[in-house]
Structures are given as C-alpha cells and as structure tokens.
Write a protein that holds these residues in place. Structure first.
Motif, PDB file in Angstrom:
ATOM      1  N   ALA A   1       0.798  -1.182   0.148  1.00 21.16           N
ATOM      2  CA  ALA A   1       0.121  -0.516   0.071  1.00 21.16           C
ATOM      3  C   ALA A   1       0.667   0.900   0.586  1.00 21.16           C
ATOM      4  O   ALA A   1       0.456   2.235  -0.591  1.00 21.16           O
ATOM      5  CB  ALA A   1      -1.237   0.096   1.672  1.00 21.16           C
ATOM      6  N   SER A   2       2.020   0.778   0.638  1.00 24.14           N
ATOM      7  CA  SER A   2       3.148   2.156   0.802  1.00 24.14           C
ATOM      8  C   SER A   2       3.878   2.719  -0.261  1.00 24.14           C
ATOM      9  O   SER A   2       3.879   3.551  -0.278  1.00 24.14           O
ATOM     10  CB  SER A   2       3.754   2.024   1.962  1.00 24.14           C
ATOM     11  N   SER A   3       4.192   1.538  -1.264  1.00 23.53           N
ATOM     12  CA  SER A   3       4.391   1.969  -2.233  1.00 23.53           C
ATOM     13  C   SER A   3       3.696   2.202  -4.070  1.00 23.53           C
ATOM     14  O   SER A   3       4.072   2.124  -4.303  1.00 23.53           O
ATOM     15  CB  SER A   3       5.935   0.336  -2.731  1.00 23.53           C
ATOM     16  N   VAL A   4       2.520   1.649  -3.410  1.00 22.35           N
ATOM     17  CA  VAL A   4       2.252   2.771  -5.123  1.00 22.35           C
ATOM     18  C   VAL A   4       1.899   3.673  -4.734  1.00 22.35           C
ATOM     19  O   VAL A   4       1.563   4.854  -3.556  1.00 22.35           O
ATOM     20  CB  VAL A   4       0.677   1.733  -4.779  1.00 22.35           C
ATOM     21  N   GLU A   5       2.193   4.327  -6.090  1.00 24.44           N
ATOM     22  CA  GLU A   5       2.286   5.335  -6.073  1.00 24.44           C
ATOM     23  C   GLU A   5       0.653   6.634  -6.601  1.00 24.44           C
ATOM     24  O   GLU A   5       0.416   5.800  -7.544  1.00 24.44           O
ATOM     25  CB  GLU A   5       3.467   6.027  -7.066  1.00 24.44           C
ATOM     26  N   PRO A   6      -0.204   7.455  -6.315  1.00 22.17           N
ATOM     27  CA  PRO A   6      -0.780   7.640  -6.949  1.00 22.17           C
ATOM     28  C   PRO A   6      -0.689   8.327  -8.387  1.00 22.17           C
ATOM     29  O   PRO A   6       0.333   8.766  -8.808  1.00 22.17           O
ATOM     30  CB  PRO A   6      -1.085   8.907  -5.647  1.00 22.17           C
ATOM     31  N   VAL A   7      -2.057   8.018  -9.044  1.00 16.09           N
ATOM     32  CA  VAL A   7      -1.553   8.664 -10.261  1.00 16.09           C
ATOM     33  C   VAL A   7      -1.533  10.323 -10.351  1.00 16.09           C
ATOM     34  O   VAL A   7      -2.331  11.463  -9.392  1.00 16.09           O
ATOM     35  CB  VAL A   7      -3.251   8.506 -11.227  1.00 16.09           C
ATOM     36  N   ARG A   8      -0.388  10.985 -10.583  1.00 19.52           N
ATOM     37  CA  ARG A   8      -0.262  12.290 -11.051  1.00 19.52           C
ATOM     38  C   ARG A   8      -1.375  13.008 -11.645  1.00 19.52           C
ATOM     39  O   ARG A   8      -1.783  12.383 -12.411  1.00 19.52           O
ATOM     40  CB  ARG A   8       1.071  12.447 -11.816  1.00 19.52           C
ATOM     41  N   SER A   9      -1.916  13.957 -11.093  1.00 15.55           N
ATOM     42  CA  SER A   9      -2.264  15.108 -11.596  1.00 15.55           C
ATOM     43  C   SER A   9      -2.339  16.696 -11.809  1.00 15.55           C
ATOM     44  O   SER A   9      -1.588  17.431 -10.457  1.00 15.55           O
ATOM     45  CB  SER A   9      -3.863  15.372 -11.179  1.00 15.55           C
ATOM     46  N   TRP A  10      -1.785  17.402 -12.934  1.00 14.39           N
ATOM     47  CA  TRP A  10      -1.322  18.777 -12.264  1.00 14.39           C
ATOM     48  C   TRP A  10      -2.428  19.387 -12.332  1.00 14.39           C
ATOM     49  O   TRP A  10      -1.879  20.734 -10.981  1.00 14.39           O
ATOM     50  CB  TRP A  10      -1.644  19.078 -14.100  1.00 14.39           C
ATOM     51  N   LEU A  11      -3.821  19.251 -11.206  1.00 12.61           N
ATOM     52  CA  LEU A  11      -4.926  19.836 -11.563  1.00 12.61           C
ATOM     53  C   LEU A  11      -4.784  19.911  -9.709  1.00 12.61           C
ATOM     54  O   LEU A  11      -5.286  20.279  -9.141  1.00 12.61           O
ATOM     55  CB  LEU A  11      -6.037  19.875 -12.398  1.00 12.61           C
ATOM     56  N   ARG A  12      -4.741  18.738  -9.574  1.00 10.27           N
ATOM     57  CA  ARG A  12      -3.897  18.751  -7.854  1.00 10.27           C
ATOM     58  C   ARG A  12      -3.081  19.258  -7.322  1.00 10.27           C
ATOM     59  O   ARG A  12      -2.270  18.200  -5.971  1.00 10.27           O
ATOM     60  CB  ARG A  12      -4.882  17.245  -7.799  1.00 10.27           C
ATOM     61  N   LEU A  13      -1.565  19.067  -8.101  1.00 10.86           N
ATOM     62  CA  LEU A  13      -0.086  19.090  -7.656  1.00 10.86           C
ATOM     63  C   LEU A  13      -0.033  20.151  -6.478  1.00 10.86           C
ATOM     64  O   LEU A  13      -0.720  21.400  -6.489  1.00 10.86           O
ATOM     65  CB  LEU A  13       0.233  19.618  -8.873  1.00 10.86           C
ATOM     66  N   PRO A  14       0.364  19.473  -5.528  1.00 10.03           N
ATOM     67  CA  PRO A  14       0.623  20.955  -4.483  1.00 10.03           C
ATOM     68  C   PRO A  14       1.306  22.109  -4.896  1.00 10.03           C
ATOM     69  O   PRO A  14       1.719  22.150  -5.588  1.00 10.03           O
ATOM     70  CB  PRO A  14       2.219  19.978  -3.887  1.00 10.03           C
ATOM     71  N   GLU A  15       1.036  22.999  -3.905  1.00  5.40           N
ATOM     72  CA  GLU A  15       1.646  24.273  -4.930  1.00  5.40           C
ATOM     73  C   GLU A  15       2.464  24.602  -3.686  1.00  5.40           C
ATOM     74  O   GLU A  15       3.268  25.109  -2.586  1.00  5.40           O
ATOM     75  CB  GLU A  15      -0.200  25.117  -3.577  1.00  5.40           C
ATOM     76  N   ASP A  16       3.466  23.767  -4.446  1.00  4.73           N
ATOM     77  CA  ASP A  16       4.551  23.652  -4.241  1.00  4.73           C
ATOM     78  C   ASP A  16       5.942  23.850  -5.607  1.00  4.73           C
ATOM     79  O   ASP A  16       5.635  23.397  -6.895  1.00  4.73           O
ATOM     80  CB  ASP A  16       5.124  22.691  -3.383  1.00  4.73           C
ATOM     81  N   SER A  17       6.571  24.806  -5.384  1.00  4.22           N
ATOM     82  CA  SER A  17       7.675  25.246  -6.830  1.00  4.22           C
ATOM     83  C   SER A  17       7.956  23.800  -6.788  1.00  4.22           C
ATOM     84  O   SER A  17       8.025  23.513  -8.146  1.00  4.22           O
ATOM     85  CB  SER A  17       8.209  26.462  -6.597  1.00  4.22           C
ATOM     86  N   ALA A  18       8.853  23.305  -5.624  1.00  6.99           N
ATOM     87  CA  ALA A  18       9.569  22.339  -6.439  1.00  6.99           C
ATOM     88  C   ALA A  18       8.757  21.458  -7.562  1.00  6.99           C
ATOM     89  O   ALA A  18       9.388  20.196  -7.892  1.00  6.99           O
ATOM     90  CB  ALA A  18      10.217  21.587  -5.358  1.00  6.99           C
ATOM     91  N   ALA A  19       7.508  20.743  -6.829  1.00  2.65           N
ATOM     92  CA  ALA A  19       6.802  19.830  -7.485  1.00  2.65           C
ATOM     93  C   ALA A  19       6.723  20.202  -8.437  1.00  2.65           C
ATOM     94  O   ALA A  19       6.584  19.360  -9.604  1.00  2.65           O
ATOM     95  CB  ALA A  19       5.962  19.798  -6.223  1.00  2.65           C
ATOM     96  N   VAL A  20       6.067  21.295  -8.687  1.00  2.00           N
ATOM     97  CA  VAL A  20       5.819  21.842 -10.089  1.00  2.00           C
ATOM     98  C   VAL A  20       6.829  21.481 -11.045  1.00  2.00           C
ATOM     99  O   VAL A  20       6.763  21.715 -12.320  1.00  2.00           O
ATOM    100  CB  VAL A  20       4.957  23.614 -10.370  1.00  2.00           C
ATOM    101  N   GLU A  21       8.076  22.125 -11.033  1.00  4.16           N
ATOM    102  CA  GLU A  21       9.477  22.341 -11.325  1.00  4.16           C
ATOM    103  C   GLU A  21       9.915  20.516 -11.514  1.00  4.16           C
ATOM    104  O   GLU A  21       9.821  20.458 -12.845  1.00  4.16           O
ATOM    105  CB  GLU A  21      10.256  22.829 -10.616  1.00  4.16           C
ATOM    106  N   ALA A  22       9.341  19.898 -10.675  1.00  6.73           N
ATOM    107  CA  ALA A  22       9.726  18.312 -10.828  1.00  6.73           C
ATOM    108  C   ALA A  22       8.951  17.718 -12.285  1.00  6.73           C
ATOM    109  O   ALA A  22       9.546  17.392 -13.077  1.00  6.73           O
ATOM    110  CB  ALA A  22       9.648  17.599  -9.503  1.00  6.73           C
ATOM    111  N   VAL A  23       7.745  18.446 -12.043  1.00  9.38           N
ATOM    112  CA  VAL A  23       6.918  17.708 -13.779  1.00  9.38           C
ATOM    113  C   VAL A  23       6.934  18.559 -14.424  1.00  9.38           C
ATOM    114  O   VAL A  23       7.143  17.320 -15.858  1.00  9.38           O
ATOM    115  CB  VAL A  23       4.856  17.748 -13.371  1.00  9.38           C
TER     116      VAL A  23
END
Length: 252
Positions: A86-108
């Motif tokens: 359960a802990s190793s399953v990564e959630p499906v990524r979403s641009w609309l639900r991305l954290p409001e964090d510059s590093a997260a946006v830049e990584a995508v």
C-alpha cells in the motif's frame, strides 16, 4: 498433508480441521467395533487395524499443528507485505491536484518538457493542435501529463507490453490530441492578457444557490426560481452592461 502456500490459509485450516474430524469419527467407530469384537476374541488383525488408525490420527494431528504454526508465522509477514504494498503504490499524478509547491511543479515540467520534444511532438497531429500558449491552459497540461505517464507505463514499467503500447497509439494519444484541439482552437499567447493575480475560475451563480436548494429539495416537480436581473447579468457569458429589453409578447 501438504500445505499449499497459494491457498488461502483460512481455507487450508478448515480443510485440515475437517480431515481431523473425519479421522476422529473413524477412530470412534473402530474403537467401538473393537470393543465389541474383543469381548469375543482379541483378533490380531483387529488390533493391528486399531494401531494403524491411531497412527494415522497422530499424523493428522501433527500435520494440523504444523499448519497452525505456519499460519501463525505467516500472519505478521502478510500484514507487513500488504502495508508495504500500500505504501509503495504511487498515486496517479495530476497537474490540477499538484501541491502548491514550486519544487513539485518544477519536477513535473522537468519531465514533461523533454518528453514532449522527444515523443509527443514527433506526431504531426500533435504539433498541429498544440497551441503555443499551452502552458496557460491547465487542462492541456493535465492531458499531457497523464498521457506521458501512460506512455511510461506502456514502454518502461514492469507491466510494459505491446498491448499497452497499442492502446497508447490507437486510443490514448489520438484522444488527447483531439481534445487539446477542442480546448483552445485558434488560441495564441496574445490572447492571454487577463490581469494577473485574479481568480481564473468562478462558478456562475454559486453565491445564489440557496433558492435552488429549496426548489430541488421541496418542489422539484415545479419550475425553478425565476432569475433575478442580477443573476441574468452575472450568468450571461461575458456578462452584460445592460439588461435586454422585453418587447410585447415577452420576446427579447
């Protein structure tokens, strides 16, 4: 009795208990018969049969005890395995639900931009439908992000297969390309002159929802509440500087 690790432990335990019950029942019948027979004569064959039955029961009990030991040892590891899975399953990524964090946006974007250059824009239809202002359109970035992740799953994941590759080419990529063309037809960078810092999305008439709650909850078989002049102005696409005039017969 062999213990099959592929079987459900609970099912295996029930089967072992059932086998033990049958053995005990058979032993009970044999002992009763032996008692009746021994009253007449102590047959060597009967005594040997009784010994065999007792030995068989002992083997069944030993197997059952071994099964219980295996189950006791397996439960903690099984629960740990489920927790790890359960802990190793990564959630499906979403641009609309991305954290409001510059590093997260830049990584995508650091993944998406090179993939668009090396893969997505290799297709003529993709180049034709992608507007130059695509970064202003979150819905387009969302489509491109999931399409990239689907491409990675088809080509580079543990589950990669020709079937997934075919689905990506035949269904997923054409679908995204078509929708991107529908989202921003003829759009360009010059079209994005909206004042910065203002909310881009607002739900029309959200502040006036109370009358609709009452209508739908109590009298939905009737027509809904009549729109007010303010609602008409706010609800029209682009708004209105003046209300339309009403002519005879109710035509506007």
């Amino acid at each position: 009795m062999q213990y099959d690790n592929d079987k459900d432990p609970g099912t295996a335990a029930l089967a072992a208990v059932a086998g033990l019950a049958r053995s005990v029942e058979a032993l009970t019948r044999d002992v009763a018969a032996m008692k009746a027979g021994l009253k007449q004569t102590a047959s060597k064959t009967a005594v040997a049969r009784l010994n065999d039955t007792v030995a068989s029961l002992g083997n069944t009990i030993a197997s059952f005890e071994d099964l219980l030991t295996r189950l006791a040892a397996a439960k903690p590891s099984s629960s740990r395995g489920k927790a790890a899975d359960a802990s190793s399953v990564e959630p499906v990524r979403s641009w609309l639900r991305l954290p409001e964090d510059s590093a997260a946006v830049e990584a995508v974007l650091s993944e998406l931009l090179p993939w668009m250059e090396t893969t997505y824009l290799r297709y003529a239809t993709a180049r034709e439908t992608l507007p130059p202002c695509w970064l202003w359109h979150p819905e387009i970035v969302e489509e491109l992000l999931w399409l990239m992740d689907a491409w990675i799953a088809a080509y580079d994941s543990d589950e990669a297969s020709n079937k997934l590759v075919g689905d990506w080419h035949d269904r997923q990529r054409p679908g995204v390309t078509r929708r991107i063309g529908e989202y921003a037809p003829a759009c360009d960078v010059l079209a994005h002159r909206d004042p910065a810092g203002q909310r881009a999305i607002t739900v029309p008439l959200a502040a006036d929802a109370d009358p609709f709650v009452t209508w739908w909850a109590r009298s939905r078989d009737d027509n809904g509440p009549a729109p007010t002049p303010e609602q008409i102005k706010a609800g029209r696409r682009g708004g209105l500087t003046a209300l339309p005039t009403t002519t005879a017969g109710g035509q506007r």
